[in-house]
Design an enzyme around this catalytic site. Structure first.
Site, short mmCIF file in Angstrom:
data_model
loop_
_atom_site.label_atom_id
_atom_site.label_comp_id
_atom_site.label_asym_id
_atom_site.label_seq_id
_atom_site.Cartn_x
_atom_site.Cartn_y
_atom_site.Cartn_z
N LEU A 88 0.84 -1.21 0.00
CA LEU A 88 0.00 0.00 0.00
C LEU A 88 0.87 1.25 0.00
O LEU A 88 2.01 1.23 0.45
CB LEU A 88 -0.93 0.01 1.21
CG LEU A 88 -0.34 0.07 2.63
CD1 LEU A 88 0.15 1.45 3.02
CD2 LEU A 88 -1.38 -0.40 3.63
N CYS A 99 9.53 4.72 3.86
CA CYS A 99 9.88 3.46 3.20
C CYS A 99 11.07 3.54 2.26
O CYS A 99 12.07 2.85 2.48
CB CYS A 99 8.66 2.91 2.46
SG CYS A 99 7.37 2.40 3.60
N1 LIG Z 1 4.05 3.28 5.84
C1 LIG Z 1 3.94 2.68 4.67
O1 LIG Z 1 3.49 3.26 3.67
C2 LIG Z 1 4.35 1.24 4.53
C3 LIG Z 1 3.98 0.53 3.38
C4 LIG Z 1 4.35 -0.80 3.26
C5 LIG Z 1 5.08 -1.40 4.28
N2 LIG Z 1 5.46 -0.69 5.37
C6 LIG Z 1 6.20 -1.37 6.43
O2 LIG Z 1 5.31 -1.70 7.48
C7 LIG Z 1 5.97 -1.61 8.75
C8 LIG Z 1 5.22 -0.65 9.65
O3 LIG Z 1 5.26 0.64 9.06
P1 LIG Z 1 4.36 1.84 9.59
O4 LIG Z 1 4.58 2.97 8.67
O5 LIG Z 1 2.98 1.35 9.83
O6 LIG Z 1 5.07 2.12 11.01
P2 LIG Z 1 4.53 3.02 12.22
O7 LIG Z 1 5.74 3.52 12.90
O8 LIG Z 1 3.50 3.98 11.73
O9 LIG Z 1 3.79 1.97 13.17
C9 LIG Z 1 4.42 0.98 13.89
C10 LIG Z 1 3.66 0.78 15.20
O10 LIG Z 1 4.15 -0.38 15.87
C11 LIG Z 1 4.10 -0.14 17.26
N3 LIG Z 1 4.96 -1.14 17.94
C12 LIG Z 1 6.29 -1.27 17.86
N4 LIG Z 1 6.71 -2.32 18.58
C13 LIG Z 1 5.61 -2.90 19.12
C14 LIG Z 1 5.37 -4.03 19.94
N5 LIG Z 1 6.36 -4.82 20.36
N6 LIG Z 1 4.08 -4.32 20.29
C15 LIG Z 1 3.07 -3.52 19.87
N7 LIG Z 1 3.24 -2.46 19.07
C16 LIG Z 1 4.48 -2.13 18.71
C17 LIG Z 1 4.53 1.29 17.40
O11 LIG Z 1 4.12 1.85 18.63
C18 LIG Z 1 3.83 1.93 16.20
O12 LIG Z 1 2.55 2.44 16.53
C19 LIG Z 1 7.41 -1.20 8.43
O13 LIG Z 1 8.19 -2.35 8.33
C20 LIG Z 1 7.29 -0.53 7.08
O14 LIG Z 1 8.48 -0.60 6.33
C21 LIG Z 1 5.08 0.61 5.53
#
Ligand SMILES: NC(=O)c1ccc[n+]([C@@H]2O[C@H](COP(=O)([O-])OP(=O)(O)OC[C@H]3O[C@@H](n4cnc5c(N)ncnc54)[C@H](O)[C@@H]3O)[C@@H](O)[C@H]2O)c1
Length: 433
Positions: free
Chosen positions: A151, A261
């Site tokens: 996404l 990302c």
């Molecule tokens: N943002 C994007 O557009 C996107 C798209 C594809 C993939 N990704 C990947 O998805 C993953 C997440 O990205 P994001 O942008 O959603 O990150 P984010 O920082 O917005 O969210 C991560 C969340 O995880 C929580 N967290 C961390 N450790 C935890 C634990 N042990 N238990 C419970 N909660 C915990 C944090 O508090 C945070 O709210 C990354 O690996 C990213 O590369 C992101």
């Protein structure tokens, strides 16, 4: 199905809400208690079009709940998604501490067969490490699946509901079948569900982001060469975009990619390739080009005002790393603001949704304007940083009236140079005469 999503950020919240939308019972878990409190009150902690309505509807139907206690959520779940952050570690690699901590906690909480899904972007070989981390904590059977997420922020809900494809890395049939069942509602229009081994699935995500980042840096270099020859990169872009082998997406020159990302994923690929004694030379160049491209607008300011901006106010239109999101992680605006402040200048910025995020980063070091015209008020130059729709056709006469000097530097090639100059602006953009 009963689902737990660990990590309720940009990805986890969208994933959770979308799976609830198709009738599953979803608990979104986060260790950030303030975030969970907000969600329980019906507030959405991030800006993402369409998400609020989806969350509201599924909360009301009681299919979507929020929790800070991972064990409760995991105990009842058939499928657990790990969607925590994988930021860049000190050596450039993806930092897996949150993924592995979540895996251990999931292992301790499981009460029977569970499918654990790596949704976070993780390097090749991580599924095996997650398997090991869980295995050390539980006697129960489980499967680890790699299911990278494609996404894009700003259109995340739509992308998830209507994916181009779904990639599932599964090393056993039982888990693959569960995942197919889960994704079937989203692929009825014919989008393929691609099942493969976990390591290939992990690499799909990095290869996709690396390719997109490469296109951006490539086009930025084409633009920089156009400038030196007095050519127009827009014409060049349109000509190559109409070639079916190339296509139009991700060919817009600008001030470099940012976000949570591309920068970190490009770094991670370089690092994990190096760990296997392979130097990914193209990506090294992609990164170098991007870093210098982020400074193009500052170079333009230097060209106009000299190295000092003392006594000058610079207006910024846009702070988020791209339109339709409030995310400023690695946004070019950050390097630009720091550069202006370092040159002694003042910043007046406006972004339709990123104000609160910017305040956390810059506090009182910059001024936050109420709207685009308010930002331009008294400015010696205006920088177009993020191509929000509302900046596309402003009342330029009004902008010119409120500015101290009519200098417009367009980091996204949003405007027609001849038209803007005819309105009395000194105008510069990227790769156009
Ligand atoms: N943002 C994007 O557009 C996107 C798209 C594809 C993939 N990704 C990947 O998805 C993953 C997440 O990205 P994001 O942008 O959603 O990150 P984010 O920082 O917005 O969210 C991560 C969340 O995880 C929580 N967290 C961390 N450790 C935890 C634990 N042990 N238990 C419970 N909660 C915990 C944090 O508090 C945070 O709210 C990354 O690996 C990213 O590369 C992101």
């Amino acid at each position: 199905m009963r689902i737990a999503v660990v990590g309720t950020g940009y990805v986890g919240l969208v994933v959770g809400a979308c799976f609830a939308e198709t009738g599953n019972d979803v608990v979104c878990v986060d260790r950030d208690a303030a975030k969970i409190r907000m969600l329980r009150r019906g507030q959405i902690p991030i800006y993402e079009p369409g998400l609020e309505e989806l969350v509201r509807r599924n909360r009301a139907e009681k299919r979507l709940t929020f929790s800070t206690t991972l064990p409760d959520a995991v105990r009842k779940a058939e499928v657990v998604f790990i969607a925590v952050g994988t930021p860049t570690g000190e050596d450039g690699s993806a930092d897996l501490q949150h993924v592995l901590a979540a895996a251990r906690e999931i292992g301790r909480a499981m009460t029977g067969y569970t499918v654990v899904v790596d949704k976070s972007t993780v390097p090749a070989g991580t599924a095996a490490r997650v398997r090991e981390a869980i295995g050390r904590e539980t006697p129960h059977p489980f499967s680890v699946v790699s299911n990278p997420e494609f996404l894009k922020q700003g259109a995340a809900v739509e992308d998830f509901l209507k994916p181009d494809r779904v990639v599932i890395g599964a090393d056993d049939d039982r888990a693959a079948t569960t995942m197919r069942d889960l994704y079937r509602p989203f692929t009825r229009t014919g989008a393929p569900i691609m099942v493969m081994d976990t390591t290939s699935a992990e690499l799909c995500k990095y290869a996709a982001n690396a390719m997109l980042a490469t296109r951006i840096s490539f086009m930025n270099e084409v633009a920089n060469v156009c400038e030196r020859f007095g050519a127009d990169v827009d014409k060049v872009r349109q000509a190559i975009a109409s070639d079916r082998r190339i296509g139009p997406a991700f060919l817009f020159p600008g001030i470099g990619y940012g976000g949570s990302c591309f920068p970190k994923d490009v770094k991670a690929v370089i690092k994990f390739a190096t760990d296997k004694r392979y130097r990914f030379r193209i990506l090294e160049a992609v990164e170098t080009v991007n870093e210098s491209q982020k400074l193009r607008l500052l170079e333009r300011l230097d060209g106009h005002f000299g190295k000092s901006l003392k006594g000058k106010t610079i207006a910024l239109w846009g702070l988020a790393f791209k339109p339709r999101t409030d995310d400023m992680r690695e946004a070019p605006s950050i390097a630009i603001i720091k550069g202006i402040l370092a040159r002694g200048g003042k910043v007046r910025a406006f972004d339709p949704v990123a104000r609160a995020v910017a305040k956390k980063l810059f506090g009182s070091k910059i001024t936050y304007a109420r709207n685009a015209y308010d930002a331009a008020k008294g400015a010696d130059a205006l920088l177009l940083v993020t191509e929000w729709n509302e900046f596309r056709e402003p009342d330029f006469a009004r902008v010119r009236r409120v500015m101290r000097s009519p200098v417009l530097i367009d980091g996204r090639n949003l405007y027609d140079p001849a038209q803007i100059r005819s309105l009395g602006f000194t105008y510069a953009s990227i790769g156009r005469p």
